[in-house]
Design a protein around this motif. Structure first.
Motif, PDB file in Angstrom:
ATOM      1  N   ARG A  49      35.525 -11.439 -17.608  1.00  0.00           N
ATOM      2  CA  ARG A  49      36.849 -11.673 -18.188  1.00  0.00           C
ATOM      3  C   ARG A  49      37.755 -12.268 -17.106  1.00  0.00           C
ATOM      4  NH1 ARG A  49      41.585  -8.773 -18.971  1.00  0.00           N
ATOM      5  NH2 ARG A  49      40.686  -6.961 -17.937  1.00  0.00           N
ATOM      6  N   ARG A  50      38.262 -13.460 -17.363  1.00  0.00           N
ATOM      7  CA  ARG A  50      39.066 -14.176 -16.370  1.00  0.00           C
ATOM      8  C   ARG A  50      40.530 -13.773 -16.492  1.00  0.00           C
ATOM      9  NH1 ARG A  50      38.402 -19.292 -13.730  1.00  0.00           N
ATOM     10  NH2 ARG A  50      40.414 -20.157 -13.065  1.00  0.00           N
ATOM     11  N   PRO A  51      41.108 -13.219 -15.443  1.00  0.00           N
ATOM     12  CA  PRO A  51      42.533 -12.883 -15.515  1.00  0.00           C
ATOM     13  C   PRO A  51      43.392 -14.142 -15.528  1.00  0.00           C
ATOM     14  CG  PRO A  51      41.686 -12.496 -13.312  1.00  0.00           C
ATOM     15  CD  PRO A  51      40.507 -12.839 -14.168  1.00  0.00           C
ATOM     16  N   ARG A  52      44.473 -14.100 -16.263  1.00  0.00           N
ATOM     17  CA  ARG A  52      45.382 -15.243 -16.362  1.00  0.00           C
ATOM     18  C   ARG A  52      46.447 -15.106 -15.285  1.00  0.00           C
ATOM     19  NH1 ARG A  52      47.600 -15.985 -22.273  1.00  0.00           N
ATOM     20  NH2 ARG A  52      48.513 -17.785 -21.153  1.00  0.00           N
ATOM     21  N   VAL A  54      48.959 -17.183 -12.453  1.00  0.00           N
ATOM     22  CA  VAL A  54      49.629 -18.417 -12.072  1.00  0.00           C
ATOM     23  C   VAL A  54      50.054 -18.271 -10.617  1.00  0.00           C
ATOM     24  CG1 VAL A  54      51.562 -19.974 -12.512  1.00  0.00           C
ATOM     25  CG2 VAL A  54      50.426 -18.822 -14.432  1.00  0.00           C
ATOM     26  N   ASN A  78      51.204 -12.635 -13.260  1.00  0.00           N
ATOM     27  CA  ASN A  78      50.270 -12.287 -14.334  1.00  0.00           C
ATOM     28  C   ASN A  78      50.784 -12.869 -15.640  1.00  0.00           C
ATOM     29  OD1 ASN A  78      48.410 -11.190 -16.053  1.00  0.00           O
ATOM     30  ND2 ASN A  78      49.092  -9.062 -15.827  1.00  0.00           N
ATOM     31  N   ALA A  79      50.133 -13.946 -16.097  1.00  0.00           N
ATOM     32  CA  ALA A  79      50.553 -14.614 -17.326  1.00  0.00           C
ATOM     33  C   ALA A  79      49.834 -14.076 -18.552  1.00  0.00           C
ATOM     34  CB  ALA A  79      50.313 -16.125 -17.212  1.00  0.00           C
ATOM     35  N   GLY A  80      48.992 -13.074 -18.377  1.00  0.00           N
ATOM     36  CA  GLY A  80      48.262 -12.516 -19.511  1.00  0.00           C
ATOM     37  C   GLY A  80      49.021 -11.381 -20.188  1.00  0.00           C
ATOM     38  N   ARG A  81      48.373 -10.786 -21.191  1.00  0.00           N
ATOM     39  CA  ARG A  81      48.992  -9.695 -21.939  1.00  0.00           C
ATOM     40  C   ARG A  81      48.469  -8.335 -21.528  1.00  0.00           C
ATOM     41  NH1 ARG A  81      48.017 -11.507 -28.045  1.00  0.00           N
ATOM     42  NH2 ARG A  81      45.946 -11.887 -27.136  1.00  0.00           N
ATOM     43  N   TYR A 147      42.356 -20.193  -7.807  1.00  0.00           N
ATOM     44  CA  TYR A 147      43.608 -20.257  -8.545  1.00  0.00           C
ATOM     45  C   TYR A 147      44.602 -21.090  -7.736  1.00  0.00           C
ATOM     46  CZ  TYR A 147      42.124 -16.574 -11.774  1.00  0.00           C
ATOM     47  OH  TYR A 147      41.457 -15.855 -12.731  1.00  0.00           O
TER      48      TYR A 147
END
Length: 386
Positions: A49-52, A54, A78-81, A147
């Motif tokens: 699972r790739r963390p989002r 930036v 952290n741009a993920g949920r 990243y």
């Protein structure tokens, strides 16, 4: 992405247990083997699972002189949920890993960290990208991903102040170098008339032809045009090790000092390399000096080699009237070839760095023996004739 040593061992053990349990009818071994296989599978899915994230980076500043401070600042968001955990991050600076701490980032949150960039040596330092490694809680599998973008920090040579300025091919009537761009007898171009121009400079024939006033644009031929020729041959700097030579670094400092002094005096200056291989001539001069490196490993420079080509090019193109040749102890035998350019360049100055003894004086170019950039600056300001 791949299994760690622990994950590989567990997978081998799980396979052996599962095979033994099924082969010999031991349900306990079968359960243990299946549990190990499931743990490895869960670890692979978790690491996949790739963390989002930036990543933004800022170099302050991105151009420095040797020894000046520079700092790289990283902002990771952290741009993920979902909250990201079990992350290890490291940045690459000048080929060396720099650990970057990442806390348990909540969604929409960011963390900022920074580190000092080593500027002890001249060069172009590549920085980044940030590499983030995600591990499962048991440490069975790890996935490393880049990243953000990479950047570079340019470390320029040290600059030493120079006060003396060559007088050029033409002398100023006031006994000094005059920086006024107008009023010379040398015609350069025509341009449109603007309020304040002298009417005696109007070119009436062209004005009648084009239907508007055109004035003559002149250049001041008393301004010296400096040509800096940096000897970047490895044979000219035999004291080098791993591509770094003290005499060459001193020559780069002298070249940077000349370029900066000419810029501050509003004088035209051209920076050339004896061996222009991999030279980005369109870049600013100081950026080129940060990136220049020694070239060639042959036992000597033949007459038709890179120095011969550079001398021929200088004699043909004549980009200036004051030639400054910066070389090392290996270039002492080539001073005669450079001195032969006296016919094309009224002023020829040679900077000799790292020589074991003083260079014999000879008719022709002015020779300045110096150990480093500071000694060259002192010798340059002491010159009484060009």
């Amino acid at each position: 992405m791949g299994l760690t040593t622990r994950g590989t061992g567990l997978l081998v053990a799980a396979t052996a247990l599962l095979g033994s349990g099924l082969r010999f009818g031991y349900p306990e071994l079968t359960v243990l083997g299946a549990a190990g296989a499931v743990a490895v599978g869960q670890a692979v899915l978790g690491a996949a699972r790739r963390p989002r994230l930036v990543v933004a980076r800022e170099a302050d500043p991105d151009r420095v002189a040797v020894g000046e401070p520079a700092r790289m600042t990283l902002t990771v968001r952290n741009a993920g949920r979902l909250r990201v955990t079990s992350l290890l991050a490291e940045d690459r600076c000048a080929g060396r890993p720099v650990p970057v701490p990442l806390l348990r980032l909540r969604p929409g949150r960011d963390t900022t960290c920074g580190y000092d960039v080593p500027t002890r040596r001249r060069g172009v330092l590549p920085v980044g990208p940030l590499r983030v490694t995600r591990r499962d809680p048991l440490g069975l599998c790890a996935a490393t991903r880049p990243y953000g973008s990479a950047t570079v920090i340019r470390v320029h040579p040290r600059v030493f102040p120079l006060t003396a300025v060559p007088t050029g091919a033409g002398r100023s009537l006031d006994g000094r170098v005059d920086g006024v761009p107008h009023g010379s007898i040398t015609f350069d171009s025509l341009r449109e008339y603007v309020v304040g121009d002298e009417l005696r400079r109007v070119h009436w024939r062209t004005s009648a032809r084009v239907g508007e006033l055109m004035v003559r644009e002149n250049v001041d031929t008393s301004l010296p045009r400096i040509v800096v020729l940096l000897d970047n041959r490895a044979t000219a700097h035999p004291d080098g090790a791993d591509g770094v030579a003290g005499s060459f670094e001193a020559a780069c400092e002298a070249a940077a000092s000349l370029v900066v002094a000419a810029f501050r005096q509003d004088l035209p200056v051209v920076l050339l390399l004896v061996d222009p291989a991999d030279d980005r001539a369109t870049d600013p001069a100081l950026d080129r000096l940060a990136a220049v490196a020694l070239t060639g490993t042959g036992p000597g420079d033949p007459p038709d080699g890179v120095l011969g080509a550079a001398v021929t090019r200088l004699r043909r193109e004549r980009p200036g009237d004051t030639l400054v040749f910066l070389t090392g102890p290996g270039g002492r035998d080539d001073l005669g070839r450079v001195g032969a350019l006296r016919g094309a360049y009224p002023s020829v100055v040679v900077g000799m760095f790292g020589a074991a003894g003083p260079t014999p004086a000879a008719a022709g170019p002015v020779v300045l023996d110096a150990a480093d950039g500071a000694a060259f600056a002192a010798a340059w300001d002491a010159v009484r004739r060009w």
